[in-house]
Design an enzyme around this catalytic site. Structure first.
Site, short mmCIF file in Angstrom:
data_model
loop_
_atom_site.label_atom_id
_atom_site.label_comp_id
_atom_site.label_asym_id
_atom_site.label_seq_id
_atom_site.Cartn_x
_atom_site.Cartn_y
_atom_site.Cartn_z
CG HIS A 103 -0.35 -0.29 2.52
ND1 HIS A 103 -0.52 -1.50 3.16
CD2 HIS A 103 0.43 0.44 3.34
CE1 HIS A 103 0.13 -1.50 4.31
NE2 HIS A 103 0.71 -0.33 4.43
NE ARG A 107 1.77 12.31 7.80
CZ ARG A 107 2.93 12.06 7.23
NH1 ARG A 107 3.21 12.59 6.04
NH2 ARG A 107 3.83 11.30 7.84
CD GLU A 154 -1.86 2.80 6.36
OE1 GLU A 154 -1.68 3.25 7.51
OE2 GLU A 154 -1.16 1.88 5.86
CG ASN A 158 -2.04 12.80 11.60
OD1 ASN A 158 -1.81 11.80 12.27
ND2 ASN A 158 -1.41 13.04 10.45
CG HIS A 172 1.12 11.10 -11.42
ND1 HIS A 172 2.09 11.72 -12.19
CD2 HIS A 172 1.04 9.82 -11.90
CE1 HIS A 172 2.57 10.87 -13.08
NE2 HIS A 172 1.95 9.70 -12.93
CD GLU A 220 -0.23 9.34 -16.23
OE1 GLU A 220 0.07 9.52 -17.42
OE2 GLU A 220 0.56 8.86 -15.39
#
Length: 362
Positions: A103, A107, A154, A158, A172, A220
């Site tokens: 993965h 954030r 993932e 926060n 990208h 993309e």
């Protein structure tokens, strides 16, 4: 939209024993991590032992009665040869390790907003969520298939942080779709931002488009037939392409799938991964002529890669000049073994024990 065909395993069988690498034409056993760079020479690692010295070590065992022993038979040189062989064995093991991109982690400022965009506009599925209140963050895992066989995203939220700096180094994510025009129309209808309308890529024939998610991450879209891995690329910019290729081949065990130089637009790309592009997620490294450093911001975090042994993985990374940021071992609380490192440009990667990762998904 995205069409998925069954995912074939891209995991390669491991070896039960190590092999020794061949000597060079000059009779020297050269450090496996040393690959000359056109722009910046890669650092020399390991030691060099000539074939004549190696022969001398064998011969010394037959000359124990003699008053003089060849220099190659001394304990110091024998230890040096042993160290070189060990280094070669570890790097050879890397090539046979069962590795897969697991993965990519980054954030976001509003988790629910991002989940809505990815599921409604990009056709992803929310696979699971994980809230860690004691650490004040929440994770959401999204993708086009189960985590045990697909590359997924993932997302990290926060608590209380609603904005991040993406920087100039991250490029990208790539998503393969079978009808790019229809996908772009849907994204527009849902209020998504299209930054490049569908059309052939510069210098090529592949039809692409670019969009941005609510946090400004670029995606993309690539028009491609049915694929088992629609989430197919992560693009990162690097300051020395040859150096990066060498590191990812030797330390990470990736294969250089292809390169493409585009002098008209002054950039070169290298596609690297653990299997062919049409069936596996790959890393796209981009070198822009004359640019050696980038601002990485604080939004993009890392890629996670599966491995059969995080301890040997860390050894190989050290041998190839990588920086270990977390020594191999189990994570507190969940016991999943990991190790974390930085590549020569400072991009972070986390290696996760394959068996522990599957247990975590149960």
């Amino acid at each position: 939209m995205v069409r998925i065909i069954p995912m074939a395993s891209s995991i390669r069988p491991s070896l039960s024993s190590f092999r020794f690498s061949a000597t060079s034409r000059l009779g020297l056993s050269v450090s496996p991590c040393h690959v000359p760079s056109r722009r910046l020479a890669f650092s020399h690692l390991g030691s060099v032992v000539s074939q004549s010295q190696t022969f001398g070590m064998r011969a010394s065992r037959l000359l124990q009665g003699e008053s003089s022993v060849t220099a190659a038979g001394t304990p110091g040189n024998m230890a040096q040869a042993s160290t070189t062989a060990t280094q070669e064995n570890i790097l050879d093991w890397v090539k046979q390790d069962k590795r897969r991109l697991l993965h990519v982690v980054y954030r976001v400022g509003d988790l629910d907003r991002t989940i809505k965009f990815y599921t409604e506009c990009l056709g992803m599925k929310l696979l699971r969520k994980r809230d860690i209140p004691e650490e004040k963050y929440t994770n959401a895992f999204l993708g086009y298939g189960p985590e045990d066989s697909h590359f997924v995203i993932e997302l990290t939220y926060n608590y209380g942080v609603d904005k991040y700096d993406i920087g100039t180094g991250f490029g990208h994510f790539g998503i393969a779709v079978d009808d790019i025009a229809k996908t772009v129309e849907l994204i527009k209808a849902k209020g998504g931002k299209v930054t490049r309308e569908p059309g052939p890529v510069k210098g090529g024939s592949t039809v692409i488009a670019f969009i941005e998610d609510p946090d400004g991450y670029k995606f993309e879209l690539l028009e491609r037939g049915p694929t088992p891995e629609p989430l197919c690329q992560v693009m990162l910019r690097v300051g020395d392409l040859d150096r990066s290729i060498s590191f990812y081949e030797k330390a990470y065990g990736m294969e250089l799938l292809r390169t493409r130089d585009n002098p008209e637009y002054k950039y070169t790309i290298a596609m690297m991964g653990y299997g062919p592009e049409d069936k596996n997620a790959v890393l796209e490294l981009t070198y822009n002529y004359g640019v050696t450093e980038y601002d990485k911001g604080n939004a993009y975090a890392q890629i996670a890669i599966g491995t059969d042994d995080v301890y040997k993985t860390a050894e190989a990374i050290k041998l190839c000049g990588g920086k270990i940021t977390r020594e191999p071992g189990p994570l507190p609380g969940i016991s999943t073994k990991i190790t974390a490192c930085l590549d020569p440009d400072g991009w972070k990667t986390v290696f996760v024990d394959n068996i522990d990762f599957l247990k975590e998904l149960e």
